[in-house]
Design a protein around this motif. Structure first.
Motif, PDB file in Angstrom:
ATOM      1  N   SER A  85      46.721  30.441  71.211  1.00  0.00           N
ATOM      2  CA  SER A  85      46.173  29.108  71.458  1.00  0.00           C
ATOM      3  C   SER A  85      45.324  29.077  72.723  1.00  0.00           C
ATOM      4  CB  SER A  85      47.315  28.092  71.572  1.00  0.00           C
ATOM      5  OG  SER A  85      46.829  26.814  71.882  1.00  0.00           O
ATOM      6  N   SER A 140      47.987  28.301  65.557  1.00  0.00           N
ATOM      7  CA  SER A 140      47.446  28.349  66.918  1.00  0.00           C
ATOM      8  C   SER A 140      46.198  29.220  67.011  1.00  0.00           C
ATOM      9  CB  SER A 140      48.506  28.861  67.890  1.00  0.00           C
ATOM     10  OG  SER A 140      48.804  30.230  67.648  1.00  0.00           O
ATOM     11  N   GLY A 144      44.179  24.500  67.659  1.00  0.00           N
ATOM     12  CA  GLY A 144      45.229  23.518  67.813  1.00  0.00           C
ATOM     13  C   GLY A 144      44.811  22.268  68.566  1.00  0.00           C
ATOM     14  N   SER A 394      46.603  23.401  77.324  1.00  0.00           N
ATOM     15  CA  SER A 394      47.351  24.187  76.350  1.00  0.00           C
ATOM     16  C   SER A 394      48.406  25.045  77.031  1.00  0.00           C
ATOM     17  CB  SER A 394      46.394  25.067  75.545  1.00  0.00           C
ATOM     18  OG  SER A 394      47.086  25.858  74.609  1.00  0.00           O
TER      19      SER A 394
END
Length: 467
Positions: A85, A140, A144, A394
């Protein structure tokens, strides 16, 4: 078909679908683990009486065992998805400066569709629940939630020139996010009670399918693309260009501006870490004794929690008329601290609902900080900036969920509210750094001259950076 420059519908549908599914995950995991670990059927009493009627020592031990297992499951899920991610978010949002914002919007929707299909298959066929961890990891790889936010805020920054307008527009985007997620959270409990897990997941899948069509065929691009021949090149050269774009944000700025930007990024990171980490274990806290909430009460609680997006937007709208941005962020941080401390000692349903009241302004820091950072970089650096912001968001979100899940598993037996107190204490760090931002103050004249010079140079060259 005439395109629209409205990114809010994309984020609204994405938020609704995500939060229609998000509360289901811990509840589904909790129920499956309860059945596996206790060999009994999970009670779904609407009034929470299962805690009262089963308040034996053995039942309490079962609750603690399932709580620990569920929190560790969340830990494993976050750890498996954090690295892909982060990488995808950083590359995609920075890359959007050259190839357009829509790629940062479309790919997260595709990732959600894949996760929804996996969740539906696991729920319908009662497959091993640990396959959800693999599904989360695959999802991911498409960026995302953080990628979607980074792309949407970059899109908004492209469309806004005025500083005040940018702050209000970003606060409005956060409000749309909160309202739709609140409506979804409220629907989830009733939907789950009436139709089980499968239909809510399938409904979220259908909404995201419509969202994908809108993003691909209706949403207009804000970054004008050059000919495809001019943007081709080896991958390592593209990555070097992206790294150079992020580097230039700091290299070309004045020392004071660089310091301010680093401080605001740290404030954003620590705020997000404390806030998201604390809220990530709320559902488990509500399922645990002595609250033992049903899915209906969890839906109401989630809806009230996301209602703060509306009140925070109103707060930004009102306060921005007579207060500086630093003061607005400070008020929002105090709201977070007060709400988390009250939640830590909530032992009844009434107090747990009332704990949402002090947090009515808790979302204000995020859009205001984004606007403050966006205002001190040039238009050609918006994607690179929001790539950094989205990457930090993130990172803070995934690490916070993993850390707070493990802490909750270790402390649930002796003080379940410890994580909320820890989150409130950690908010003291962004508050202290905010004081440094206020003391420094932006070097408005110097930065305005730099930004004007860069934009005039860009207009003179009349060219787009090549990758």
């Amino acid at each position: 078909m005439v395109g629209l420059y409205l990114v809010e519908p994309v984020l609204a549908i994405y938020a609704f679908s995500t939060f229609l599914t998000f509360p289901l995950v811990p509840q589904y995991i909790y129920r499956r683990l309860w059945q596996d670990l206790t060999n009994t059927t999970y009670s779904t009493d609407d009034d929470g009486s299962r805690c009262i009627s089963n308040s034996s020592i053995n039942h309490t031990n079962k609750h603690e065992e399932v709580q620990k297992a569920a929190s560790l499951f969340s830990l494993y899920s976050e750890l498996s998805s954090i690295i892909p991610s982060l990488i995808v978010t950083l590359l995609l949002v920075a890359y959007s400066d050259y190839r357009g914002r829509k790629i940062t919007i479309i790919l997260p929707v595709v990732g959600f569709l894949l996760y929804a299909v996996a969740f539906l298959a696991i729920s319908f066929f009662e497959l091993n629940i640990y396959l959800l961890i693999m599904a989360s990891c695959i999802s991911s790889m498409f960026g995302g939630y953080a990628t979607m936010l980074g792309g949407c805020f970059s899109y908004v920054a492209d469309r806004c020139d005025d500083k005040k307008t940018k702050t209000l527009r970003m606060a409005a985007v956060d409000m749309v996010l909160g309202l739709l997620s609140g409506v979804a959270s409220l629907c989830t409990g009733y939907f789950l009670r009436a139709a089980g897990f499968n239909w809510p997941i399938f409904t979220a899948f259908l909404f995201q399918g419509v969202n994908l069509l809108y993003a691909v065929f209706v949403l207009e691009e804000t970054v004008k693309l050059p000919d495809l021949m001019t943007v081709s090149g080896p991958l390592h050269i593209s990555l070097q260009k992206l790294g150079s774009a992020i580097y230039q944000i700091f290299a070309l700025a004045s020392p004071r501006t660089k310091t301010l930007l680093v401080l605001m990024l740290l404030i954003f990171f620590t705020f997000s870490f404390s806030f998201v980490g604390s809220l990530s274990i709320v559902t488990l806290y509500e399922l645990n004794e002595p609250l033992c909430w049903s899915e209906i009460l969890i839906g109401y609680g989630s809806a009230l929690s996301t209602f703060v997006f509306l009140t925070s937007f109103i707060g930004v709208f009102v306060f921005s008329r007579f207060l500086p941005n630093v003061a607005i962020v400070f008020i929002g941080l105090l709201s977070v601290v007060a709400g988390l401390i009250m939640t830590a000692f909530a032992k009844t349903t009434l107090v747990m609902f009332l704990a949402r009241v002090p947090m009515l302004l808790s979302v204000m820091p995020a859009p205001v900080l984004r606007s403050m950072m966006s205002s001190i970089v040039s238009k050609t650096e918006q994607g690179a900036l929001f790539a950094c912001v989205a990457c930090l968001e993130s990172l803070s979100t995934n690490v916070a969920v993993a850390v707070f899940s493990s802490i909750y598993a270790a402390t649930v037996a002796w003080f379940p509210g410890f994580c909320f107190l820890l989150g409130g204490l950690l908010c003291l760090f962004p508050i202290s750094m905010l004081g440094a931002v206020w003391l420094l103050g932006p070097d408005s004249r110097e930065e305005a001259e730099r930004l004007i010079a860069e934009e005039e140079s860009l207009d003179a060259n009349n060219s787009t950076p090549i990758i």
